[in-house]
Enzyme design. Structure first.
Site, PDB file in Angstrom:
ATOM      1  N   GLY A  23       0.830  -1.200   0.000  1.00 45.33           N
ATOM      2  CA  GLY A  23       0.000   0.000   0.000  1.00 45.33           C
ATOM      3  C   GLY A  23       0.863   1.248   0.000  1.00 45.33           C
ATOM      4  O   GLY A  23       0.511   2.277  -0.568  1.00 45.33           O
ATOM      5  N   ASN A  24       2.037   1.123   0.609  1.00 44.24           N
ATOM      6  CA  ASN A  24       2.941   2.280   0.681  1.00 44.24           C
ATOM      7  C   ASN A  24       3.589   2.579  -0.670  1.00 44.24           C
ATOM      8  O   ASN A  24       4.058   3.693  -0.889  1.00 44.24           O
ATOM      9  CB  ASN A  24       4.013   2.048   1.741  1.00 44.24           C
ATOM     10  CG  ASN A  24       3.396   1.976   3.133  1.00 44.24           C
ATOM     11  OD1 ASN A  24       2.550   2.793   3.479  1.00 44.24           O
ATOM     12  ND2 ASN A  24       3.787   0.986   3.909  1.00 44.24           N
ATOM     13  N   LYS A 141      -3.134  -3.651  13.801  1.00 40.65           N
ATOM     14  CA  LYS A 141      -2.622  -3.234  12.489  1.00 40.65           C
ATOM     15  C   LYS A 141      -2.777  -1.726  12.294  1.00 40.65           C
ATOM     16  O   LYS A 141      -3.891  -1.206  12.257  1.00 40.65           O
ATOM     17  CB  LYS A 141      -3.378  -3.980  11.387  1.00 40.65           C
ATOM     18  CG  LYS A 141      -2.807  -3.735   9.995  1.00 40.65           C
ATOM     19  CD  LYS A 141      -3.574  -4.501   8.948  1.00 40.65           C
ATOM     20  CE  LYS A 141      -3.140  -4.130   7.540  1.00 40.65           C
ATOM     21  NZ  LYS A 141      -1.742  -4.457   7.261  1.00 40.65           N
ATOM     22  N   LYS A 226      -2.323  -8.141   3.645  1.00 42.02           N
ATOM     23  CA  LYS A 226      -2.392  -8.454   2.207  1.00 42.02           C
ATOM     24  C   LYS A 226      -1.364  -9.507   1.776  1.00 42.02           C
ATOM     25  O   LYS A 226      -1.590 -10.239   0.811  1.00 42.02           O
ATOM     26  CB  LYS A 226      -2.250  -7.191   1.354  1.00 42.02           C
ATOM     27  CG  LYS A 226      -0.871  -6.562   1.333  1.00 42.02           C
ATOM     28  CD  LYS A 226      -0.255  -6.635  -0.042  1.00 42.02           C
ATOM     29  CE  LYS A 226       1.156  -6.111  -0.112  1.00 42.02           C
ATOM     30  NZ  LYS A 226       1.980  -5.954   1.036  1.00 42.02           N
ATOM     31  N   LYS A 288       5.706 -10.677   5.645  1.00 46.32           N
ATOM     32  CA  LYS A 288       6.098 -10.987   4.264  1.00 46.32           C
ATOM     33  C   LYS A 288       6.841 -12.328   4.218  1.00 46.32           C
ATOM     34  O   LYS A 288       6.565 -13.179   3.372  1.00 46.32           O
ATOM     35  CB  LYS A 288       6.979  -9.875   3.691  1.00 46.32           C
ATOM     36  CG  LYS A 288       6.229  -8.562   3.598  1.00 46.32           C
ATOM     37  CD  LYS A 288       7.087  -7.451   3.043  1.00 46.32           C
ATOM     38  CE  LYS A 288       6.504  -6.095   3.387  1.00 46.32           C
ATOM     39  NZ  LYS A 288       5.107  -5.917   2.981  1.00 46.32           N
TER      40      LYS A 288
HETATM   41  P1  ADP Z   1       5.138  -2.532   2.681  1.00 52.05           P
HETATM   42  O1  ADP Z   1       4.549  -1.194   2.584  1.00 52.05           O
HETATM   43  O2  ADP Z   1       5.678  -3.021   1.376  1.00 52.05           O
HETATM   44  O3  ADP Z   1       4.255  -3.522   3.391  1.00 52.05           O
HETATM   45  P2  ADP Z   1       6.805  -2.288   5.120  1.00 52.05           P
HETATM   46  O4  ADP Z   1       7.464  -0.964   5.369  1.00 52.05           O
HETATM   47  O5  ADP Z   1       5.649  -2.662   5.953  1.00 52.05           O
HETATM   48  O6  ADP Z   1       6.499  -2.384   3.561  1.00 52.05           O
HETATM   49  O7  ADP Z   1       7.918  -3.462   5.291  1.00 52.05           O
HETATM   50  C1  ADP Z   1       9.112  -3.528   4.512  1.00 52.05           C
HETATM   51  C2  ADP Z   1      10.264  -2.848   5.245  1.00 52.05           C
HETATM   52  O8  ADP Z   1      10.670  -3.612   6.385  1.00 52.05           O
HETATM   53  C3  ADP Z   1      11.543  -2.721   4.442  1.00 52.05           C
HETATM   54  O9  ADP Z   1      11.511  -1.643   3.554  1.00 52.05           O
HETATM   55  C4  ADP Z   1      12.605  -2.561   5.545  1.00 52.05           C
HETATM   56  O10 ADP Z   1      12.810  -1.194   5.813  1.00 52.05           O
HETATM   57  C5  ADP Z   1      11.977  -3.207   6.778  1.00 52.05           C
HETATM   58  N1  ADP Z   1      12.635  -4.394   7.304  1.00 52.05           N
HETATM   59  C6  ADP Z   1      12.425  -4.859   8.574  1.00 52.05           C
HETATM   60  N2  ADP Z   1      13.135  -5.968   8.818  1.00 52.05           N
HETATM   61  C7  ADP Z   1      13.830  -6.256   7.686  1.00 52.05           C
HETATM   62  C8  ADP Z   1      14.744  -7.311   7.312  1.00 52.05           C
HETATM   63  N3  ADP Z   1      15.081  -8.284   8.143  1.00 52.05           N
HETATM   64  N4  ADP Z   1      15.243  -7.292   6.046  1.00 52.05           N
HETATM   65  C9  ADP Z   1      14.909  -6.319   5.189  1.00 52.05           C
HETATM   66  N5  ADP Z   1      14.064  -5.301   5.481  1.00 52.05           N
HETATM   67  C10 ADP Z   1      13.518  -5.258   6.719  1.00 52.05           C
HETATM   68 MG    MG Z   2       3.520  -2.946   5.523  1.00 53.06          MG
END
Ligand code: ADP
Ligand code: MG
Length: 325
Positions: A23-24, A141, A226, A288
């Site tokens: 979503g971001n 959430k 999602k 993820k």
């Molecule tokens: P999205 O909007 O795609 O759901 P999020 O910001 O919720 O993205 O989650 C992805 C982010 O999590 C990455 O951009 C990174 O900054 C962070 N992150 C946290 N832990 C890790 C990890 N172990 N490896 C890589 N990125 C990580």
């Molecule tokens: Mg996220």
């Protein structure tokens, strides 16, 4: 690609992939959410996603809705004096329509400009959750814009939703996030893919429903993750690959520490161990990696976590974190 030894069905299955965009990616935390901003982001995404179709893949595209559903909730908080508010699941449906339409239009235009007939449609998607899911007892959430403490206290006077602090970035509204159990439209989506269509589905994790005692389904107050819905959808339609697109090219262990190490190809067993060791933050990378593991475990396919700009390279096995059985 070596297609010589693959049967027609095998090849078709091989080219069917589920791609999840955050979503971001469609609305960043620094943006206000104007139509122009959202359109610019959608155009950018569609330019990259078009390359997946040009590469010969058939795509089922899922997307987040955290920032957008938050804006819809905010709009209704302010207008509730003159216009009745709707249940949260209706906002899910609204965000699927809004984001799905913009993505579909933009993607169809890019595909057509690339000389390919656009065969892409959007399916409003409902997802069943358990009535007794423990997530219903605690909103965890975060959705929508970020607020300062003062702004949050002002908003609490008019908003029916609780707020949580989100990883040092400010306060956001919080909603319950139960586990997806089944996708109502998965057989329709599978049927359409067998006709050669690419589909946008499962937006925002899907519209959450619970099963009543008489077997009927009703909407419920929640937002489903999602990535977990994408993993379930990929399994239910028999996709060969689940691709999760986010802010990093690869997943790391010891993330953000001097011992940080980017992961390329990882076996399911190894990833399970990293997951247990707590390398992946709960509100961001955790779900993820969990979604990727679930898909690989249930389907025997591969899962990829990477950045939007790297998706074609990652599908060729040249970058990204690739999880294999
Ligand atoms: P999205 O909007 O795609 O759901 P999020 O910001 O919720 O993205 O989650 C992805 C982010 O999590 C990455 O951009 C990174 O900054 C962070 N992150 C946290 N832990 C890790 C990890 N172990 N490896 C890589 N990125 C990580
Ligand atoms: Mg996220």
């Amino acid at each position: 690609m070596n297609t010589g030894s693959i049967s027609a069905y095998g090849e078709e299955r091989n080219r069917l992939i589920v791609v999840a965009v955050g979503g971001n990616a469609l609305l960043t935390e620094r943006q206000r959410g104007t139509f122009e901003e959202q359109m610019e982001n959608v155009e950018y995404c569609a330019t990259e996603l078009c390359k997946i179709i040009q590469e010969g893949y058939q795509m089922v595209l899922t997307h987040g809705n955290g920032p957008q559903i938050g804006l819809i909730m905010l709009r209704d908080s302010f207008s509730r004096i003159v216009r009745p508010v709707m249940p949260l699941y209706v906002y899910s449906a609204e965000s699927q329509g809004q984001i799905g339409f913009l993505l579909m239009r933009s993607l169809c235009n890019h595909v057509a400009l690339a000389g390919i007939q656009p065969r892409i449609t959007t399916i409003l998607t409902q997802v069943i959750v358990r009535k007794d899911d423990p997530a219903f007892s605690k909103p965890t959430k975060p959705v929508g814009p970020f607020y300062t403490l003062e702004e949050m206290e002002e908003l609490q006077k008019i908003s029916p939703f609780p707020f949580v602090e989100d990883s040092g970035r400010g306060y956001r509204k919080a909603v319950c996030s139960p586990e997806p159990v089944a996708i109502v439209e998965s057989s329709f989506i599978k049927g359409l893919t067998s006709l050669g269509l690419s589909i946008i589905a499962g937006g925002g994790g899907g519209i959450p429903l619970v099963r009543n005692d008489d077997g009927t389904l009703s909407g419920c107050e929640a937002v489903i993750d999602k990535d977990l819905t994408s993993a379930l959808l990929a399994t239910e339609i028999g996709a060969s690959t689940l691709v999760i697109l986010t802010g990093v090219e690869r997943v790391a262990i010891h993330f953000n520490t001097p011992r940080q190490q980017w992961l390329d190809t990882v076996s399911l067993e190894q990833m399970k161990q990293y997951y247990r060791e707590g390398h992946f933050a709960e509100g961001s990378m955790g779900p993820k990696v969990l979604a990727a593991m679930r898909f690989v475990e249930k389907s025997g396919g591969r899962a990829i976590i990477t950045r939007l700009e790297k998706v074609v390279d990652a599908l060729r096995g040249e970058t990204g974190t690739i999880l294999v059985p």
